[in-house]
Design a protein around this motif. Structure first.
Motif, PDB file in Angstrom:
ATOM      1  N   MET A   1      60.281 101.812  13.054  1.00  0.00           N
ATOM      2  CA  MET A   1      60.297 100.763  12.032  1.00  0.00           C
ATOM      3  C   MET A   1      61.634 100.025  12.063  1.00  0.00           C
ATOM      4  SD  MET A   1      58.684  99.130   9.713  1.00  0.00           S
ATOM      5  CE  MET A   1      57.272 100.198   9.289  1.00  0.00           C
ATOM      6  N   ALA A   2      62.722 100.782  12.207  1.00  0.00           N
ATOM      7  CA  ALA A   2      64.036 100.144  12.316  1.00  0.00           C
ATOM      8  C   ALA A   2      64.095  99.231  13.531  1.00  0.00           C
ATOM      9  CB  ALA A   2      65.127 101.215  12.404  1.00  0.00           C
ATOM     10  N   HIS A   3      63.552  99.687  14.650  1.00  0.00           N
ATOM     11  CA  HIS A   3      63.531  98.865  15.863  1.00  0.00           C
ATOM     12  C   HIS A   3      62.764  97.566  15.625  1.00  0.00           C
ATOM     13  CE1 HIS A   3      63.970 102.811  18.389  1.00  0.00           C
ATOM     14  NE2 HIS A   3      65.077 102.489  17.750  1.00  0.00           N
ATOM     15  N   ARG A   4      61.613  97.660  14.978  1.00  0.00           N
ATOM     16  CA  ARG A   4      60.793  96.468  14.736  1.00  0.00           C
ATOM     17  C   ARG A   4      61.525  95.458  13.857  1.00  0.00           C
ATOM     18  NH1 ARG A   4      56.447 100.234  14.688  1.00  0.00           N
ATOM     19  NH2 ARG A   4      56.431 100.417  12.426  1.00  0.00           N
TER      20      ARG A   4
ATOM     21  N   LEU B   1      60.374 113.493  26.162  1.00  0.00           N
ATOM     22  CA  LEU B   1      59.255 112.586  26.439  1.00  0.00           C
ATOM     23  C   LEU B   1      58.930 111.725  25.219  1.00  0.00           C
ATOM     24  CD1 LEU B   1      56.847 114.871  28.501  1.00  0.00           C
ATOM     25  CD2 LEU B   1      58.414 113.111  29.347  1.00  0.00           C
ATOM     26  N   ARG B   2      59.086 112.281  24.026  1.00  0.00           N
ATOM     27  CA  ARG B   2      58.789 111.518  22.814  1.00  0.00           C
ATOM     28  C   ARG B   2      59.830 110.439  22.558  1.00  0.00           C
ATOM     29  NH1 ARG B   2      56.453 117.102  20.083  1.00  0.00           N
ATOM     30  NH2 ARG B   2      54.295 116.700  20.743  1.00  0.00           N
ATOM     31  N   ILE B   3      61.083 110.725  22.864  1.00  0.00           N
ATOM     32  CA  ILE B   3      62.115 109.685  22.792  1.00  0.00           C
ATOM     33  C   ILE B   3      61.835 108.601  23.833  1.00  0.00           C
ATOM     34  CG2 ILE B   3      64.561 109.174  23.154  1.00  0.00           C
ATOM     35  CD1 ILE B   3      64.130 110.630  20.565  1.00  0.00           C
ATOM     36  N   ARG B   4      61.486 109.017  25.032  1.00  0.00           N
ATOM     37  CA  ARG B   4      61.236 108.063  26.120  1.00  0.00           C
ATOM     38  C   ARG B   4      60.059 107.148  25.790  1.00  0.00           C
ATOM     39  NH1 ARG B   4      60.235 110.596  31.993  1.00  0.00           N
ATOM     40  NH2 ARG B   4      58.031 110.606  31.354  1.00  0.00           N
ATOM     41  N   GLU B   5      59.002 107.714  25.258  1.00  0.00           N
ATOM     42  CA  GLU B   5      57.831 106.911  24.885  1.00  0.00           C
ATOM     43  C   GLU B   5      58.170 105.930  23.767  1.00  0.00           C
ATOM     44  OE1 GLU B   5      53.278 107.524  23.134  1.00  0.00           O
ATOM     45  OE2 GLU B   5      54.522 109.262  23.609  1.00  0.00           O
ATOM     46  N   SER B   6      58.962 106.391  22.806  1.00  0.00           N
ATOM     47  CA  SER B   6      59.369 105.519  21.707  1.00  0.00           C
ATOM     48  C   SER B   6      60.234 104.369  22.214  1.00  0.00           C
ATOM     49  CB  SER B   6      60.131 106.342  20.663  1.00  0.00           C
ATOM     50  OG  SER B   6      60.552 105.551  19.580  1.00  0.00           O
TER      51      SER B   6
ATOM     52  N   TRP C   1      60.005 111.217  11.891  1.00  0.00           N
ATOM     53  CA  TRP C   1      61.300 110.802  12.436  1.00  0.00           C
ATOM     54  C   TRP C   1      61.119 109.599  13.369  1.00  0.00           C
ATOM     55  CZ3 TRP C   1      63.893 110.016  16.979  1.00  0.00           C
ATOM     56  CH2 TRP C   1      65.296 109.985  16.912  1.00  0.00           C
ATOM     57  N   ILE C   2      60.169 109.717  14.270  1.00  0.00           N
ATOM     58  CA  ILE C   2      59.895 108.627  15.206  1.00  0.00           C
ATOM     59  C   ILE C   2      59.463 107.369  14.465  1.00  0.00           C
ATOM     60  CG2 ILE C   2      58.255 107.840  16.965  1.00  0.00           C
ATOM     61  CD1 ILE C   2      60.313 109.549  18.241  1.00  0.00           C
TER      62      ILE C   2
END
Length: 376
Positions: free
Chosen positions: A204-207, A232-237, A198-199
């Motif tokens: 990839m979309a962000h890039r 935390l995983r959303i925040r790191e992403s 998911w991340i």
């Protein structure tokens, strides 16, 4: 000073909260105190307060045929099922026209992971939509759908997302995040993929310059540790997106699992737990600016309360929503009622677009020119 007070004070000073901080907040019963701190953080991010935004949009569920078989979904039908459907292009175009006619700007188009649709179907559909309605924002497809397109096309993920973007996909919604930890994911949606997949799709979309949103669904029987890990995983992403100069996640939308009519037997999470989770999310996600209320699952009154627990946005008018309504929890909300609810909370309503740019501020007692009720 209690431990909770110390955590909240650090958050208000702008210090980043830790895993241990998040866990302690979830274990606390001081919901109103946590909510008040989340509201203060919201105010720091939104000096335009008391303006509270919403978007006029429509959910188009183009198909309910799906081979992912999530235990928590009451919407999907397997391929060949007599209740399975695939909307025609003409039906989809008509729904979009109706949305634009009432001042709508956003289409959230999603279906199941249809095993028999070629990748070209999505590209042709997006191009047709944009040729008819170039002004509409296509905030569409879930991560699971993107991964299914990758599977059926045999193309690399980057190429799939790039072609969708070129065909007319403007923004990627956060659907399918559920809980970003594999213990719970394998229990409720084994075929949907890992949290890292998911991340990966989102990053990839962000890039590629595509903004997205992030979501969280509580009430699957997940542990408090898993909830904190999700945040935390959303925040790191998001840190990665910000570091590379990308927009990343424009908003975060948490809600609660609705177990009615599903194959997952769990106790339904109540409004207080929703508000607590919302407030903790605002405190932990210090790099996501916008938080949406989830009135579809929680109802208009709780949606109004959420504006004091960290939300700056009332979400979408959602002219149509068949996935949530299949679980018997759809709330009928029209544009004028949203204006009333925002005002009742002491805020000033404003229509925005998908990029959170304000299009129109509604003066006191001003009504929307067009009104519609969500249709199912």
């Amino acid at each position: 000073m209690t431990k909770i007070d110390a955590i909240l004070e650090r958050a208000l000073r702008g210090e980043r909260l830790t895993f241990e901080d998040g866990l302690m907040l979830y274990e606390s019963d001081e919901v109103e105190k946590i909510g008040a701190a989340a509201h203060q953080i919201m105010l720091k991010n939104h000096p335009e307060f008391p303006i509270t935004t919403f978007v006029i949009g429509r959910n188009i569920n183009y198909s309910n045929i799906c081979d992912t078989f999530c235990r928590f979904c009451a919407f999907y039908r397997p391929s060949g099922h007599q209740e399975g459907y695939l909307l025609s292009d003409e039906e989809i175009l008509q729904k979009i026209k109706e949305t634009i006619d009432v001042g709508g700007t956003e289409i959230l188009m999603q279906g199941g992971t249809h095993p028999n649709l070629p990748f070209q179907y999505y590209l042709d559909l997006l191009r047709k939509i944009k040729s008819h309605f170039p002004q509409i924002t296509m905030h569409s497809f879930s991560v699971a759908e993107i991964l299914k397109m990758k599977e059926v096309s045999g193309l690399p993920l980057e190429e799939v997302i790039r072609r969708l973007h070129e065909a007319g996909l403007d923004s990627l919604p956060g659907a399918g995040a559920e809980i970003l930890d594999d213990r719970t994911r394998m229990k409720i949606s084994r075929r949907k993929g890992s949290w890292t997949e998911w991340i990966h799709v989102m990053e990839m979309a962000h890039r590629l310059g595509i903004s997205t949103t992030a979501t969280m669904v509580i009430g699957f029987g997940e542990s408090m540790e898993e909830r904190v890990l999700h945040l935390l995983r959303i925040r790191e992403s998001q840190d990665k997106a910000v570091a590379s100069g990308k927009v990343g996640y424009l908003a975060f939308i948490p809600w609660t699992f609705q177990p009615e009519n599903t194959h997952l037997s769990v106790e339904k999470v109540g409004p207080e737990e929703y508000l607590k989770n919302l407030a903790i999310s605002r405190l932990m996600l210090d790099n996501v600016k916008n938080f949406q209320s989830s009135w579809v699952t929680m109802g208009p009154e709780v949606g109004k309360l959420s504006l004091s627990y960290g939300c700056n946005d009332f979400g979408s008018t959602m002219m149509e929503e068949n996935v949530v309504s299949a679980a018997a929890c759809t709330y009928k909300v029209n544009t004028n009622l949203i204006l009333d609810l925002i005002r009742q909370a002491g805020r000033v309503p404003a229509q925005r677009n998908t990029r959170y740019e304000i299009l129109r501020i509604f003066e006191e007692h001003e009504r929307a020119e067009n009104d519609f009720v969500m249709q199912n």
